[in-house]
Design an enzyme around this catalytic site. Sequence first.
Site, PDB file in Angstrom:
ATOM      1  N   ASP A 269       0.722  -1.365   0.039  1.00  0.00           N
ATOM      2  CA  ASP A 269       0.133   0.105   0.262  1.00  0.00           C
ATOM      3  C   ASP A 269       0.824   1.315   0.117  1.00  0.00           C
ATOM      4  O   ASP A 269       2.033   1.139   0.443  1.00  0.00           O
ATOM      5  CB  ASP A 269      -0.819   0.024   1.310  1.00  0.00           C
ATOM      6  N   ASN A 270       0.559   2.509  -0.521  1.00  0.00           N
ATOM      7  CA  ASN A 270       0.905   3.573  -0.298  1.00  0.00           C
ATOM      8  C   ASN A 270       1.329   4.048   0.857  1.00  0.00           C
ATOM      9  O   ASN A 270       2.476   4.876   1.104  1.00  0.00           O
ATOM     10  CB  ASN A 270       0.188   4.763  -1.201  1.00  0.00           C
TER      11      ASN A 270
END
Length: 478
Positions: A269-270
Amino acid sequence: MGSVAATVASMLFSGGCRSLAVPAAGRSLIISRTTLRNHRNKNAPSWCCRSSHNSYTALATESEFSKTDSESLTASTSSDSFPKYDRLLPCPLQKTPPRVEHLVVSEGGPVLEHICKALELPPLYVKDLIQFGAVYYALVCPQPPPTATEEQIRVYKEVTEPSVLRQRASIKGKTVREAQKTFRITHADQFVEPGTYLRVHVHPKRFPRCYEIDWRSRIIAVAESYVVLDKPAGTSVGGTTDNIEESCATFATRALGLTAPLMTTHQIDNCTEGCVVLARTKEYCSVFHGKIRVKKVKKLYRALASSPMPTGIITHYMRPINMAPRLISEDFIKGWHMCQLEIQECRKVPWPTPAIQDKYHVEDCGWPYQDFAYECKINLLTGRTHQIRAQFAACRAPLIGDSMYMPAAIADMSNPGLNPFGKYKRDFSSESEKETAVVNWIAQHGKEPGVAIGLQACQISWDDNEHFYESGSPWWRC
């Protein structure tokens, strides 16, 4: 095409769109514009027929956006309500509302020229959009959604009439479905023929964090076939649909002075930091994907939870819908994906100080007890999207800074039984009652975190530890 341009100007559209005055002949203007107001449903498309005078027919506007982006979206009915466009760089610190334009070309020519005229954008800005990977094309316009109006369907049928398509040599031998497949525009001078569909992401999702990082210092290892990166939180591994420029792969390539771009082999995930493997060749990219499929790649994570977690294997089942938030159930549900992780250790640590949280842009999500946190070491046994975040939240131990899942966990603690798939779920008298409960449960979740949460991919290895790499200290220890 002329009949479309003549009739569209007087149309009134739903979703906050209204028609504008027809411009003087020869000008390339968008006649009407749509904005989305229902920011809780990102899958609710809003279509709007458009025409630019003489040369273009534009079909539909559908914003592909997250709740984070959409919450700042306001109604706009004229070009004056859009910002002044110059260049995509330097990267703005503030977010801009999503804007996605859908066009159908009626006169052949360079794609740069078409977009500039149809959307009134400066050439340098459109060149930047193309470099960012924010412009797509298809030989044939995709079918409009079920919510399209009769006029919008008429326009679609006009540009996809079989007699019209038969005259296009570029689609001979292709089915309509094949011709509707979208590809990125890669060159500003690329020729687009009449009937070509264009999708322009005018406001790409931006990653200002990329410009704050010393990327060379984040390189863990450089091998002949791959690079291992200690990914910073607040960055994308390989980019997004509308931005492949501001990504770990791009910035790591430049930091190392490589001539060939690095390629993604897996995602995190970012908002997660830690070990990421980037392939130097297409061949190794395929090899690494194969290792993941046969479970030869082992990943360990560090998570900073708001409550203690028991050691051992935790199992949930995730709803098979590719949309955040990810809903999970403690009980088996047919068709749902099994999620398993092993908590190897859990130790009590101080809650991060406000100074540390500010430094790494960690959001205060309202957790009521902030004296201590709990650092857990996790062996990820299945690799589902948001798996650790969703499972910890389901155990009422959401990760620090997780603005999507922590609000739901707090709501569940305050109102046991609110989660229709949780430990205290109640019985429903009908399917419609359960569906209403599911919608209400989704509404308890917040937006996607902006930068960092308490999650780090701390270790990655494959081929029985022949290749073994570790990240640096997580942000909360700094």
